[in-house]
Write an enzyme that holds these catalytic residues in place. Structure first.
Site, PDB file in Angstrom:
ATOM      1  N   LYS A 124      26.296 -55.186 -25.799  1.00  0.00           N
ATOM      2  CA  LYS A 124      26.511 -55.654 -24.437  1.00  0.00           C
ATOM      3  C   LYS A 124      25.243 -55.422 -23.632  1.00  0.00           C
ATOM      4  O   LYS A 124      24.719 -54.314 -23.581  1.00  0.00           O
ATOM      5  CB  LYS A 124      27.691 -54.923 -23.783  1.00  0.00           C
ATOM      6  CG  LYS A 124      27.968 -55.402 -22.362  1.00  0.00           C
ATOM      7  CD  LYS A 124      29.259 -54.823 -21.802  1.00  0.00           C
ATOM      8  CE  LYS A 124      29.554 -55.363 -20.416  1.00  0.00           C
ATOM      9  NZ  LYS A 124      30.842 -54.848 -19.870  1.00  0.00           N
ATOM     10  N   ASP A 229      39.018 -53.633 -12.312  1.00  0.00           N
ATOM     11  CA  ASP A 229      38.906 -55.048 -12.675  1.00  0.00           C
ATOM     12  C   ASP A 229      39.840 -55.331 -13.843  1.00  0.00           C
ATOM     13  O   ASP A 229      39.477 -55.954 -14.833  1.00  0.00           O
ATOM     14  CB  ASP A 229      37.461 -55.382 -13.042  1.00  0.00           C
ATOM     15  CG  ASP A 229      37.155 -56.871 -12.876  1.00  0.00           C
ATOM     16  OD1 ASP A 229      37.988 -57.583 -12.301  1.00  0.00           O
ATOM     17  OD2 ASP A 229      36.091 -57.304 -13.343  1.00  0.00           O
TER      18      ASP A 229
END
Length: 420
Positions: A124, A229
Site C-alpha cells: 500500500k 471510515d
C-alpha cells in the site's frame, strides 16, 4: 501517478546515495541545492559523479528541477520516494518483485508484490495530496516550512499510523491483514483472498453479516477505537468453508460457508476520547445501515448502537486501550493532529470536486504530484508506465524466484480498493 519499477534495477549504488541525499536535504529545503546534494552524498567521484547520478535520476523521474528557481537544485518526486521505500523493502527481503496495481483510491495505491520465495503480498502506497494539496497548504499552519515536502511528510505519517494500528489490532485478534513492514509512505501486508463488500451484490443472510459488522464496531469501541471510515470500501468479505461432521449415508460431506469481514484502511482511526468521537461513531454506524438498506434491502429493527452506550464499554473485561498503545508506540498526538487535519481537508476537497454521492475510485482525481502551484518540472515526474503488463511482475531483486510448482508469478484479479 502509476508505479513503474523498470528503472530500479539499473540504478547504481552512487545513484541510490544521491537519491537518499535529495531525500535528506528535502527535510529542510523546498528545492535541495545541488552543492548540498554533493555534500550529503559524498561520492568518491566528487561533483562529476553526483551530476552523473542526478542526470540518471532526473531522466527516470525520481527527482526534478523546478523552472525559474532562484538557485540550482532539485526536489524529490513521489516516484523517488516510491523507489526509496521499495529499495528498503527489497534490502530487508520483504519485496522482491512488483506486479500490477489492483486498487486505487483517493489517498493511496494498492499493488501486488512478492518476496524472493514467490509469496504474494500487498503493498500500500499512501499518496496524500493526490486530490489537491494547494488548499491544505493554504489553510493549515501545521505544514509550516515543509512546503513541497508536506505531501511526503503527511503520507509518511499515514503509513506510520496505519501500520501501528494494524499491529495493535492484529495482536488483539481483530480480523485485519498481517502487517509485515513499513517504510516511508508504504506498508507491506499479507494478501487476503477476499472480495470488497462494495462489489458484492447479494449475500445469503444479510442480517447475520450486518450483525457481525455492528459487533466489530462495538468491539473496536471496547478497545477505545473508532474506525472513522467504516464503509463498504474498507471491508473485505472472505468466504470460509467449514466441513461438517461426515454423514455415512451422504455422497458428499456437508460444507457450510461463512462470511468473515476483514477490516482495512486505518489512517483516519480515532480514539473514543476524541472531541468528535460521537460524530465519527455515528457516521460509521450510519454508513453500514445505509449500505445494507440500499444494496441488500435489509434494515435492522434494533435501534442504534449509540455512542453513549459504547462509551461505557471502553476497557470493559480488561480490554486493552489500543488508542493509548498506538500513542505509546511513537505515533504522537502532534502527528495525529497533523494527519487528521490533512485527511479532513482531503475529504472536503473530494466532496467539493465529485459530490458526496460519488463514491467511485477515479484516476481523474490524480493531479500534479508535487502539489506546488506555479511550478513546472523540466523532467517528467509521472512515469505513467503500466509496468510489464497484466499477469507479470517486474523484478527489483538480484535473482529470479523459484516457485514450488515451477510456474511464474501470476497476478490475481483481486478487487482491493481504498475508498474514502
Amino acid at each position: 501517478m502509476k508505479l513503474d519499477t523498470r528503472a530500479m534495477r539499473h540504478l547504481t549504488a552512487e545513484d541510490w546515495r544521491v537519491l537518499t541525499a535529495v531525500e535528506m536535504g528535502s527535510k529542510n529545503h523546498e528545492i535541495v541545492p545541488t552543492p548540498l546534494i554533493e555534500k550529503i552524498a559524498r561520492l568518491k567521484g566528487g561533483a562529476s559523479g553526483v551530476h552523473k547520478s542526478i542526470s540518471a535520476l532526473a531522466k527516470a523521474g525520481l527527482i526534478a528541477r523546478v523552472k525559474e528557481a532562484k538557485y540550482d537544485g532539485y526536489r524529490l518526486t513521489y516516484g523517488g520516494l516510491d523507489y526509496l521505500a521499495l529499495h528498503t523493502h527489497a534490502a530487508r527481503k520483504h519485496v522482491y518483485s512488483v506486479g500490477s496495481r489492483i486498487g486505487v483510491g483517493k489517498e493511496s495505491d494498492i499493488m501486488v508484490v512478492a518476496d524472493d520465495r514467490g509469496t504474494q503480498k500487498v503493498l500500500k502506497i499512501h499518496r496524500l495530496g493526490r486530490i489537491s494539496f494547494r488548499t491544505v497548504k493554504a489553510n493549515r499552519d501545521y505544514l509550516k516550512n515543509r512546503a513541497s515536502g508536506s505531501w511526503m511528510y503527511l503520507s509518511r505519517l499515514a503509513a506510520i499510523k496505519e501500520y501501528a494500528f494494524m499491529q495493535a489490532l492484529r495482536e488483539e485478534g481483530f480480523p485485519v491483514p498481517e502487517p509485515i513492514a513499513q517504510s516511508r509512505h508504504t506498508i507491506v501486508m499479507s494478501l487476503i483472498d477476499a472480495v470488497l463488500l462494495r462489489q458484492i451484490s447479494s449475500v445469503p443472510d444479510p442480517a447475520s453479516l450486518y450483525a457481525d459488522l455492528i459487533a466489530l464496531i462495538l468491539r473496536l469501541a471496547q478497545h477505545g477505537l473508532i474506525h472513522g471510515d467504516f464503509n463498504e470500501f474498507n471491508i473485505l468479505i472472505r468466504e470460509d468453508k467449514i466441513e461438517a461432521d461426515p454423514d455415512p449415508d451422504a455422497d458428499q460431506p456437508a460444507t457450510t460457508i461463512t462470511l468473515t469481514p476483514i477490516l482495512i484502511d486505518f489512517p483516519q482511526m480515532v480514539s473514543m476520547d476524541h472531541p468528535n468521537a460521537e460524530m465519527y461513531f455515528d457516521r460509521d454506524v450510519a454508513c453500514i445501515k445505509r449500505f445494507f438498506a440500499r444494496r441488500f434491502h435489509f434494515e435492522s429493527t434494533a435501534p442504534g448502537p449509540f455512542f453513549a452506550d459504547a462509551k461505557k464499554t471502553v476497557g470493559r473485561g480488561g480490554a486493552r486501550r489500543l488508542d493509548a498503545a498506538v500513542e505509546a508506540s511513537g505515533f504522537t498526538k502532534k502527528m495525529a493532529k497533523d494527519l487528521e487535519a490533512a485527511i479532513r481537508e482531503q475529504q472536503q476537497q473530494a466532496s467539493a470536486k465529485n459530490g458526496d454521492a460519488d463514491d467511485s475510485d477515479s484516476e481523474d482525481l490524480e493531479e500534479d504530484e508535487s502539489g506546488e502551484e506555479g511550478t513546472t518540472s523540466e523532467e517528467d515526474d509521472g512515469r505513467d508506465g503500466e509496468g510489464e503488463g497484466e499477469g507479470s511482475h517486474v523484478i527489483i531483486g538480484d535473482h529470479v524466484p523459484v516457485l514450488e510448482n515451477g510456474e511464474g508469478l501470476q497476478m490475481q484479479k483481486l478487487t482491493i480498493n481504498d475508498g474514502t
